[in-house]
Design an enzyme around this catalytic site. Structure first.
Site, mmCIF file in Angstrom:
data_model
loop_
_atom_site.group_PDB
_atom_site.id
_atom_site.type_symbol
_atom_site.label_atom_id
_atom_site.label_comp_id
_atom_site.label_asym_id
_atom_site.label_seq_id
_atom_site.Cartn_x
_atom_site.Cartn_y
_atom_site.Cartn_z
ATOM 1 N N GLY A 20 0.637 -0.786 0.132
ATOM 2 C CA GLY A 20 0.460 -0.096 -0.083
ATOM 3 C C GLY A 20 0.889 1.146 -0.063
ATOM 4 N N TYR A 166 -13.933 1.681 13.011
ATOM 5 C CA TYR A 166 -12.978 2.113 12.788
ATOM 6 C C TYR A 166 -11.848 2.511 13.674
ATOM 7 C CZ TYR A 166 -8.882 3.347 9.849
ATOM 8 O OH TYR A 166 -7.430 3.728 8.701
ATOM 9 N N LYS A 170 -9.209 1.809 15.825
ATOM 10 C CA LYS A 170 -7.594 2.552 15.885
ATOM 11 C C LYS A 170 -6.902 3.429 17.753
ATOM 12 C CE LYS A 170 -6.455 2.058 11.472
ATOM 13 N NZ LYS A 170 -5.186 1.143 11.264
HETATM 14 N N1 NAP Z 1 -3.985 6.973 4.121
HETATM 15 C C1 NAP Z 1 -5.119 7.785 5.170
HETATM 16 O O1 NAP Z 1 -4.931 8.491 4.965
HETATM 17 C C2 NAP Z 1 -4.835 6.980 6.740
HETATM 18 C C3 NAP Z 1 -5.318 7.844 7.159
HETATM 19 C C4 NAP Z 1 -5.089 7.244 8.538
HETATM 20 C C5 NAP Z 1 -5.097 5.753 9.027
HETATM 21 N N2 NAP Z 1 -4.127 4.823 7.760
HETATM 22 C C6 NAP Z 1 -3.697 3.612 7.461
HETATM 23 O O2 NAP Z 1 -2.620 3.518 7.630
HETATM 24 C C7 NAP Z 1 -2.409 2.123 6.455
HETATM 25 C C8 NAP Z 1 -1.668 1.446 5.521
HETATM 26 O O3 NAP Z 1 -2.770 2.337 4.119
HETATM 27 P P1 NAP Z 1 -2.565 3.258 3.382
HETATM 28 O O4 NAP Z 1 -3.391 4.706 3.532
HETATM 29 O O5 NAP Z 1 -1.290 2.533 2.774
HETATM 30 O O6 NAP Z 1 -3.861 2.418 2.622
HETATM 31 P P2 NAP Z 1 -3.188 1.430 1.297
HETATM 32 O O7 NAP Z 1 -3.212 1.698 0.363
HETATM 33 O O8 NAP Z 1 -4.853 0.578 1.201
HETATM 34 O O9 NAP Z 1 -2.852 0.463 2.205
HETATM 35 C C9 NAP Z 1 -3.673 -0.845 2.917
HETATM 36 C C10 NAP Z 1 -2.009 -1.656 3.247
HETATM 37 O O10 NAP Z 1 -2.724 -2.918 4.545
HETATM 38 C C11 NAP Z 1 -3.457 -3.854 3.474
HETATM 39 N N3 NAP Z 1 -4.584 -5.022 4.146
HETATM 40 C C12 NAP Z 1 -5.231 -4.864 4.758
HETATM 41 N N4 NAP Z 1 -6.103 -6.082 4.669
HETATM 42 C C13 NAP Z 1 -5.185 -6.831 4.570
HETATM 43 C C14 NAP Z 1 -5.719 -7.839 5.129
HETATM 44 N N5 NAP Z 1 -6.451 -8.273 5.508
HETATM 45 N N6 NAP Z 1 -4.181 -8.260 5.710
HETATM 46 C C15 NAP Z 1 -3.022 -8.276 5.151
HETATM 47 N N7 NAP Z 1 -2.958 -6.486 4.926
HETATM 48 C C16 NAP Z 1 -4.433 -6.267 4.724
HETATM 49 C C17 NAP Z 1 -3.320 -3.756 1.765
HETATM 50 O O11 NAP Z 1 -2.285 -4.987 1.192
HETATM 51 P P3 NAP Z 1 -3.129 -5.554 0.190
HETATM 52 O O12 NAP Z 1 -3.173 -4.056 -1.120
HETATM 53 O O13 NAP Z 1 -2.190 -6.098 -0.682
HETATM 54 O O14 NAP Z 1 -4.496 -7.130 -0.105
HETATM 55 C C18 NAP Z 1 -2.158 -2.636 1.919
HETATM 56 O O15 NAP Z 1 -0.756 -2.989 2.030
HETATM 57 C C19 NAP Z 1 -3.922 1.525 7.215
HETATM 58 O O16 NAP Z 1 -3.649 1.416 8.531
HETATM 59 C C20 NAP Z 1 -4.959 2.495 7.522
HETATM 60 O O17 NAP Z 1 -5.406 2.179 8.268
HETATM 61 C C21 NAP Z 1 -3.832 5.106 6.479
#
Ligand code: NAP
Length: 257
Positions: A20, A166, A170
């Site tokens: 991701g 969610y 968190k």
């Molecule tokens: N983007 C934001 O604004 C934001 C804000 C607050 C917190 N976050 C947190 O940041 C973290 C990374 O998210 P991101 O923003 O980089 O979004 P992202 O690009 O959608 O990445 C999410 C990652 O989590 C993995 N994942 C999801 N479900 C999974 C499962 N069941 N088993 C294993 N891996 C799983 C995905 O793997 P695959 O794609 O390979 O399935 C992907 O690598 C998350 O914890 C998210 O809650 C993001």
């Protein structure tokens, strides 16, 4: 007394969700610091394979190694298997754990969130971090050095654009982080979390359009733009390199509350 060794070159970092946006940025940053990497992906494993192909020519020392694992972080048996595989491939468990893989489906409110959706979200966002920490800490304790970073969210603090399931998953991370930080500080293990908000170029938020009309709309963000995965990676890397920083949650939100 706990160690004052800030060097992370040669350390092994496990990063979940390296397919991701935020996970891949953290992988690039820790690789540039000389860490070896154990990277997980799930539905987008090819993205991790592409990432490793990008990183290998940028190796900064001979022994730097990157390995890839397909893991559903909601599956406890798969997480146990992951640690067996990491030990086989690297000779020991991770020195640095970045529990980043996360999931969050957007719903208007609690009445739209099924029990199944609640459990599924808690498993991936909270239970996985518990299991990963439990599996990581014995090796960290034995060597009196370790770094744990949970990727939380502004939702833990009060904002957020998803429903309560969610936010609960968190906020649970923050409580666990504070407890672990206090319990393991004497062993040279630091535990922190980063609470990002509105990070673009990710699967969760592709661009500003994805948050239009929500509390995370760019017009509500004081700095006037989305954050970047690289900005998240910068904070995570500082957390890994700073042994005096523990028990902290860093809100990375451009001023959004
Ligand atoms: N983007 C934001 O604004 C934001 C804000 C607050 C917190 N976050 C947190 O940041 C973290 C990374 O998210 P991101 O923003 O980089 O979004 P992202 O690009 O959608 O990445 C999410 C990652 O989590 C993995 N994942 C999801 N479900 C999974 C499962 N069941 N088993 C294993 N891996 C799983 C995905 O793997 P695959 O794609 O390979 O399935 C992907 O690598 C998350 O914890 C998210 O809650 C993001």
């Amino acid at each position: 007394m706990s160690s004052v060794d800030h060097s992370i070159s040669g350390r092994l970092a496990l990063i979940t969700g390296a397919s991701g946006g935020i996970g891949s940025a953290v992988a690039r940053s820790l690789w540039a610091e000389g860490c070896s990497l154990a990277l997980t992906g799930f539905s987008k494993l090819q993205a991790v394979e592409d990432l490793v192909q990008e990183l290998l020519p940028k190796r900064i020392h001979e022994s730097q190694k990157a390995t890839i694992y397909k893991v559903d972080t909601g599956d406890s048996a798969a997480l146990e298997q992951l640690f067996g595989d990491i030990k086989r491939d690297h000779g020991h468990g991770p020195d640095i754990l970045i529990s980043n893989a996360g999931y969050g489906k957007r719903f208007p409110g609690i009445l739209d969130v099924s029990l199944e959706e609640f459990d599924h979200t808690i498993n991936i966002n909270l239970r996985a971090s518990f299991i990963l920490s439990k599996l990581s800490i014995p090796h960290m304790e034995a060597q009196k050095w370790g770094r744990i970073v949970f990727v939380s969210s502004i939702a833990a603090i009060g904002g957020g654009i998803n429903a309560c399931h969610y936010a609960a998953s968190k906020a649970g991370l923050s409580g666990m982080m504070k407890n672990l930080a206090a319990r393991h500080a004497q062993s040279g293990i630091t535990v922190n979390d980063i609470a990002p908000a509105m990070i673009g170029d990710t699967g969760m938020i592709a661009d500003a359009k994805a948050v239009q009309g929500t509390p995370g709309d760019v017009k509500n963000i004081p700095v006037g733009r989305l954050g970047t995965p690289e900005e998240c990676a910068g904070i995570v890397t500082v957390m890994c390199k700073t042994g005096y920083l523990t028990g902290q949650s860093v809100l990375l939100s451009g001023g959004l509350k």
